[in-house]
Design a protein around this motif. Structure first.
Motif, mmCIF file in Angstrom:
data_model
loop_
_atom_site.group_PDB
_atom_site.id
_atom_site.type_symbol
_atom_site.label_atom_id
_atom_site.label_comp_id
_atom_site.label_asym_id
_atom_site.label_seq_id
_atom_site.Cartn_x
_atom_site.Cartn_y
_atom_site.Cartn_z
ATOM 1 N N ARG A 174 3.731 13.785 2.196
ATOM 2 C CA ARG A 174 4.460 12.518 2.315
ATOM 3 C C ARG A 174 5.280 12.474 3.601
ATOM 4 O O ARG A 174 5.779 13.503 4.051
ATOM 5 N N ALA A 175 5.452 11.265 4.112
ATOM 6 C CA ALA A 175 6.196 11.073 5.364
ATOM 7 C C ALA A 175 7.665 10.763 5.087
ATOM 8 O O ALA A 175 8.061 10.522 3.956
ATOM 9 N N VAL A 176 8.468 10.789 6.149
ATOM 10 C CA VAL A 176 9.850 10.315 6.068
ATOM 11 C C VAL A 176 10.016 9.119 6.999
ATOM 12 O O VAL A 176 9.258 8.945 7.946
ATOM 13 N N ASN A 177 11.016 8.327 6.703
ATOM 14 C CA ASN A 177 11.317 7.158 7.528
ATOM 15 C C ASN A 177 12.503 7.530 8.419
ATOM 16 O O ASN A 177 13.627 7.631 7.953
ATOM 17 N N THR A 178 12.233 7.792 9.698
ATOM 18 C CA THR A 178 13.300 8.169 10.612
ATOM 19 C C THR A 178 13.072 7.543 11.978
ATOM 20 O O THR A 178 11.923 7.388 12.403
ATOM 21 N N PHE A 210 -2.241 7.255 2.965
ATOM 22 C CA PHE A 210 -2.029 6.506 1.716
ATOM 23 C C PHE A 210 -2.413 5.033 1.832
ATOM 24 O O PHE A 210 -2.867 4.426 0.866
ATOM 25 N N LEU A 211 -2.205 4.452 3.016
ATOM 26 C CA LEU A 211 -2.592 3.052 3.242
ATOM 27 C C LEU A 211 -4.091 2.909 3.041
ATOM 28 O O LEU A 211 -4.562 1.984 2.387
ATOM 29 N N GLU A 212 -4.836 3.853 3.628
ATOM 30 C CA GLU A 212 -6.296 3.832 3.542
ATOM 31 C C GLU A 212 -6.754 4.017 2.097
ATOM 32 O O GLU A 212 -7.733 3.409 1.660
ATOM 33 N N GLU A 213 -6.013 4.853 1.328
ATOM 34 C CA GLU A 213 -6.356 5.030 -0.088
ATOM 35 C C GLU A 213 -6.220 3.701 -0.843
ATOM 36 O O GLU A 213 -7.084 3.351 -1.643
ATOM 37 N N GLY A 214 -5.133 2.973 -0.572
ATOM 38 C CA GLY A 214 -4.938 1.664 -1.196
ATOM 39 C C GLY A 214 -6.039 0.698 -0.803
ATOM 40 O O GLY A 214 -6.549 -0.065 -1.639
ATOM 41 N N SER A 267 8.891 6.141 -2.529
ATOM 42 C CA SER A 267 8.069 7.237 -1.996
ATOM 43 C C SER A 267 6.961 6.674 -1.113
ATOM 44 O O SER A 267 6.480 5.558 -1.325
ATOM 45 N N ALA A 268 6.541 7.479 -0.123
ATOM 46 C CA ALA A 268 5.515 7.033 0.827
ATOM 47 C C ALA A 268 4.216 6.610 0.139
ATOM 48 O O ALA A 268 3.673 5.546 0.449
ATOM 49 N N PRO A 269 3.672 7.413 -0.821
ATOM 50 C CA PRO A 269 2.415 6.973 -1.427
ATOM 51 C C PRO A 269 2.543 5.669 -2.203
ATOM 52 O O PRO A 269 1.632 4.840 -2.164
ATOM 53 N N ALA A 270 3.673 5.476 -2.891
ATOM 54 C CA ALA A 270 3.849 4.239 -3.661
ATOM 55 C C ALA A 270 3.903 3.028 -2.721
ATOM 56 O O ALA A 270 3.263 2.002 -2.969
ATOM 57 N N ILE A 271 4.633 3.157 -1.636
ATOM 58 C CA ILE A 271 4.768 2.048 -0.670
ATOM 59 C C ILE A 271 3.412 1.715 -0.040
ATOM 60 O O ILE A 271 2.969 0.563 -0.010
ATOM 61 N N ASP A 272 2.724 2.752 0.448
ATOM 62 C CA ASP A 272 1.488 2.531 1.203
ATOM 63 C C ASP A 272 0.290 2.186 0.323
ATOM 64 O O ASP A 272 -0.563 1.391 0.708
#
Length: 321
Positions: free
Chosen positions: A119-123, A137-141, A170-175
């Motif tokens: 998972r990534a972080v937002n910074t 994760f975007l591609e998975e969606g 979380s990154a996967p949920a968002i993407d």
């Protein structure tokens, strides 16, 4: 030869060896990796933990492991503990995307490189970590969306979708949400009528699906779950409501764990998009490369597939998680 001369010659030989192989003097020092895991919320996460532990052992890397139990504050404490212990490298799978900037600055100040896994972080400052390795994760969606659009191309009328989201923030949920919506919005028939977090767990997936069924009943055509564990929990709720999962409600999920293949073989899950947890060997190689002074790409993407129900029986024996 007197003792003094022998000592001088031995020292000279050691210097020559060190000059020829700069790492030789430090060859005996074990690399120490501090790894903070999110928790054990799913089959996927358990497989991910096992992969990291086994790969560290195989690579001869000393692993300091911390389980955050899905709490960000535990993860920040663990990272601070790794900094205090002066580990060589820190790796972690962030519970959520935001709120890590301060502790990452502390790691940078201590000159300890950080690797993000899964998972990534937002910074705003991406120099605070060396690389992010894991799935797109975007591609998975998007894959989930494309499969569904193709599956329902001949269906007349509206396609009502309920969505079980992963952990909020979380990154996967968002993407996974974003990628899926990006694809289905091109066809006005597709409508997400309910969307709620199931926290990536089987129990919560079942509980939220029960609420969806009470509210919407037979209006639901499709369930899109952000991971297999929630989908498996939801399957129980669908069956308890007297409906047939995989037939009355089309089920699309992500991860491709063994439990999903078993559900597909039983005809209760229609498709799963792969998200490989076996990041251990890749992570240990990255740690070794860092310690050897090599530079790493900023993004290391895992290669993954999509498995519809029809191939489940054939693919199941090959699954490692």
């Amino acid at each position: 030869m007197n003792i003094r001369r022998r000592t001088a010659l031995a020292a000279a030989a050691a210097l020559t060896l060190a000059a020829a192989w700069p790492g030789a003097a430090f060859a005996q020092k074990k690399i120490v990796l501090g790894f903070s895991q999110i928790g054990a919320e799913s089959e996927w996460r358990t497989a991910n933990t096992e992969s990291v532990k086994a790969a560290a052992k195989d690579a001869g890397i000393e692993l300091k492991f911390a389980d955050a139990q899905q709490k960000q504050e535990n993860q920040i404490k663990a990272i601070r503990s790794f900094i205090a212990q002066k580990v060589d490298v820190i790796a972690f799978s962030p519970v959520v995307e935001s709120g890590f900037e301060t502790v990452l600055r502390e790691a940078k100040a201590a000159k300890i490189p950080v690797i993000l896994t899964d998972r990534a972080v937002n910074t705003k400052d991406d120099s605070l970590y060396v690389t992010f390795m894991g799935s797109d994760f975007l591609e998975e969606g998007r894959k989930a969306g494309h499969w569904l659009v193709d599956k329902m191309k001949d269906q007349k009328g509206e396609v009502n979708i309920v969505e079980l989201q992963g952990t909020v923030g979380s990154a996967p949920a968002i993407d996974r949400k974003k990628g899926f919506e990006e694809v289905i919005k091109a066809d006005p028939r597709f409508k997400v009528i309910r969307s709620q977090t199931g926290d990536f767990t089987r129990a919560k997936g079942k509980e939220v699906m029960e609420a969806f069924l009470k509210a919407e009943g037979k209006k639901i055509n499709v369930l899109y779950a952000h991971n297999d564990d929630m989908a498996i929990g939801a399957i129980q709720a669908i069956e308890e409501a007297g409906l047939k999962p995989g037939k009355d409600i089309i089920i699309v999920s992500i991860d491709a764990v063994k439990g999903a293949f078993e559900a597909m073989i039983a005809g209760k899950l229609n498709v799963t998009v792969e998200c490989s947890p076996l990041l251990g060997p890749q992570l240990m190689q990255a740690v070794k490369d860092l310690m050897a002074g090599k530079s790493l790409p900023k993004r290391i993407v895992t290669e993954e597939s999509i498995f519809p129900m029809e191939v489940a029986a054939k693919e199941f024996p090959k699954r490692k998680y």
